[in-house]
Design a protein around this motif. Structure first.
Motif, PDB file in Angstrom:
ATOM      1  N   VAL A   1       0.879  -1.169   0.000  1.00  0.00           N
ATOM      2  CA  VAL A   1       0.000   0.000   0.000  1.00  0.00           C
ATOM      3  C   VAL A   1       0.912   1.213   0.000  1.00  0.00           C
ATOM      4  CG1 VAL A   1      -1.735   1.294   1.266  1.00  0.00           C
ATOM      5  CG2 VAL A   1      -1.817  -1.182   1.281  1.00  0.00           C
ATOM      6  N   THR A   2       0.791   2.050  -1.036  1.00  0.00           N
ATOM      7  CA  THR A   2       1.616   3.261  -1.112  1.00  0.00           C
ATOM      8  C   THR A   2       0.762   4.479  -0.794  1.00  0.00           C
ATOM      9  OG1 THR A   2       1.215   3.402  -3.484  1.00  0.00           O
ATOM     10  CG2 THR A   2       3.241   2.313  -2.790  1.00  0.00           C
ATOM     11  N   ILE A   3       1.350   5.423  -0.086  1.00  0.00           N
ATOM     12  CA  ILE A   3       0.648   6.650   0.286  1.00  0.00           C
ATOM     13  C   ILE A   3       1.498   7.816  -0.204  1.00  0.00           C
ATOM     14  CG2 ILE A   3      -0.260   8.028   2.177  1.00  0.00           C
ATOM     15  CD1 ILE A   3      -0.427   5.400   3.783  1.00  0.00           C
ATOM     16  N   ASP A   4       0.905   8.668  -1.041  1.00  0.00           N
ATOM     17  CA  ASP A   4       1.662   9.811  -1.560  1.00  0.00           C
ATOM     18  C   ASP A   4       1.541  10.998  -0.610  1.00  0.00           C
ATOM     19  OD1 ASP A   4      -0.831  10.914  -2.035  1.00  0.00           O
ATOM     20  OD2 ASP A   4      -0.717  10.750  -4.211  1.00  0.00           O
ATOM     21  N   GLU A   5       2.224  12.079  -0.954  1.00  0.00           N
ATOM     22  CA  GLU A   5       2.265  13.237  -0.052  1.00  0.00           C
ATOM     23  C   GLU A   5       0.930  13.955   0.073  1.00  0.00           C
ATOM     24  OE1 GLU A   5       4.326  16.472  -2.966  1.00  0.00           O
ATOM     25  OE2 GLU A   5       5.608  14.902  -2.165  1.00  0.00           O
ATOM     26  N   LYS A   6      -0.001  13.713  -0.860  1.00  0.00           N
ATOM     27  CA  LYS A   6      -1.332  14.330  -0.770  1.00  0.00           C
ATOM     28  C   LYS A   6      -2.283  13.493   0.080  1.00  0.00           C
ATOM     29  CE  LYS A   6      -0.890  16.503  -5.258  1.00  0.00           C
ATOM     30  NZ  LYS A   6      -1.329  16.513  -6.648  1.00  0.00           N
ATOM     31  N   GLY A   7      -1.839  12.299   0.505  1.00  0.00           N
ATOM     32  CA  GLY A   7      -2.671  11.442   1.335  1.00  0.00           C
ATOM     33  C   GLY A   7      -3.437  10.398   0.545  1.00  0.00           C
ATOM     34  N   ASN A   8      -3.222  10.317  -0.769  1.00  0.00           N
ATOM     35  CA  ASN A   8      -3.889   9.307  -1.594  1.00  0.00           C
ATOM     36  C   ASN A   8      -3.180   7.972  -1.431  1.00  0.00           C
ATOM     37  OD1 ASN A   8      -5.531  11.381  -2.611  1.00  0.00           O
ATOM     38  ND2 ASN A   8      -4.022  11.864  -4.185  1.00  0.00           N
ATOM     39  N   ALA A   9      -3.955   6.931  -1.193  1.00  0.00           N
ATOM     40  CA  ALA A   9      -3.387   5.601  -0.982  1.00  0.00           C
ATOM     41  C   ALA A   9      -3.765   4.695  -2.138  1.00  0.00           C
ATOM     42  CB  ALA A   9      -3.889   5.023   0.335  1.00  0.00           C
ATOM     43  N   LYS A  10      -2.841   3.781  -2.459  1.00  0.00           N
ATOM     44  CA  LYS A  10      -3.085   2.796  -3.505  1.00  0.00           C
ATOM     45  C   LYS A  10      -2.805   1.416  -2.943  1.00  0.00           C
ATOM     46  CE  LYS A  10      -1.934   4.490  -7.971  1.00  0.00           C
ATOM     47  NZ  LYS A  10      -0.840   4.675  -8.945  1.00  0.00           N
TER      48      LYS A  10
ATOM     49  N   GLY B   1      -1.754  -1.901  -4.093  1.00  0.00           N
ATOM     50  CA  GLY B   1      -1.190  -2.442  -5.324  1.00  0.00           C
ATOM     51  C   GLY B   1      -1.280  -1.366  -6.389  1.00  0.00           C
ATOM     52  N   GLN B   2      -2.068  -1.606  -7.438  1.00  0.00           N
ATOM     53  CA  GLN B   2      -2.249  -0.612  -8.498  1.00  0.00           C
ATOM     54  C   GLN B   2      -3.597   0.098  -8.409  1.00  0.00           C
ATOM     55  OE1 GLN B   2       0.178   0.261 -10.570  1.00  0.00           O
ATOM     56  NE2 GLN B   2       1.512  -1.255  -9.609  1.00  0.00           N
ATOM     57  N   GLU B   3      -4.508  -0.404  -7.575  1.00  0.00           N
ATOM     58  CA  GLU B   3      -5.835   0.222  -7.490  1.00  0.00           C
ATOM     59  C   GLU B   3      -5.888   1.234  -6.354  1.00  0.00           C
ATOM     60  OE1 GLU B   3      -9.269  -2.002  -5.119  1.00  0.00           O
ATOM     61  OE2 GLU B   3      -8.120  -3.418  -6.339  1.00  0.00           O
ATOM     62  N   PRO B   4      -6.541   2.383  -6.577  1.00  0.00           N
ATOM     63  CA  PRO B   4      -6.616   3.405  -5.527  1.00  0.00           C
ATOM     64  C   PRO B   4      -7.516   2.956  -4.375  1.00  0.00           C
ATOM     65  CG  PRO B   4      -7.521   4.226  -7.624  1.00  0.00           C
ATOM     66  CD  PRO B   4      -7.118   2.806  -7.834  1.00  0.00           C
ATOM     67  N   LEU B   5      -7.096   3.318  -3.172  1.00  0.00           N
ATOM     68  CA  LEU B   5      -7.916   3.051  -1.989  1.00  0.00           C
ATOM     69  C   LEU B   5      -8.845   4.236  -1.764  1.00  0.00           C
ATOM     70  CD1 LEU B   5      -5.654   1.547   0.823  1.00  0.00           C
ATOM     71  CD2 LEU B   5      -7.706   0.563  -0.122  1.00  0.00           C
ATOM     72  N   ALA B   6     -10.042   3.955  -1.297  1.00  0.00           N
ATOM     73  CA  ALA B   6     -11.024   5.014  -1.033  1.00  0.00           C
ATOM     74  C   ALA B   6     -10.545   5.895   0.122  1.00  0.00           C
ATOM     75  CB  ALA B   6     -12.366   4.391  -0.690  1.00  0.00           C
ATOM     76  N   ALA B   7     -10.918   7.147   0.084  1.00  0.00           N
ATOM     77  CA  ALA B   7     -10.559   8.070   1.166  1.00  0.00           C
ATOM     78  C   ALA B   7     -11.444   7.835   2.386  1.00  0.00           C
ATOM     79  CB  ALA B   7     -10.685   9.506   0.688  1.00  0.00           C
TER      80      ALA B   7
END
Length: 139
Positions: free
Chosen positions: A66-75, A77-83
């Motif tokens: 699970v990757t989390i970018d600096e804007k707080g968006n999580a993925k 694998g390759q699919e985005p996780l819901a906020a």
């Protein structure tokens, strides 16, 4: 040790003078502390792998990331996780690999917010994933 006996009429009072005994014990303690050798300053050797194992995304045995970018968006694998937290838990529960393996790794970018990482970890635990780790760069 000195013993003092006081007599006053019929009564005899016997007391032990403890002060000299305490002085001697403290003096001995200080002497032993000064005379004892210093504890060794040992370093425990550790072995850091020279070539880190790099997992490919197509590897079936790779840990789900699970990757989390600096804007707080999580993925996931390759699919985005819901906020939304409840939808995030539902997505993690519906992911076959996460449920089968029982583990995920979370990787936050350098400027990712700590609270968002903790939120994803809590969602993973609530989704029934037993092992939630933090992914890091090579040493």
């Amino acid at each position: 040790m000195a013993t003092q006996i006081k007599e006053s009429g019929d009564e005899t009072l016997v007391e032990i003078n403890v002060t000299p005994m305490v002085d001697v014990l403290l003096s001995l303690l200080i002497i032993f502390m000064v005379a004892s050798p210093k504890p060794p300053n040992e370093q425990i050797p550790i072995s850091v792998p020279k070539n880190a194992v790099v997992q490919q995304p197509s590897d079936p045995n790779a840990t789900l990331l699970v990757t989390i970018d600096e804007k707080g968006n999580a993925k996931l694998g390759q699919e985005p996780l819901a906020a939304d937290y409840d939808k995030m838990v539902e997505q993690l529960q519906n992911n076959e690999k996460a449920q089968k393996d029982g583990r995920i790794a979370i990787k936050g970018e350098d400027k990712a917010k700590y609270g968002q990482v903790i939120r994803v970890m809590a969602a993973a635990h609530e989704a029934g994933i037993g092992k939630v780790g933090i992914a890091s760069e090579k040493l």
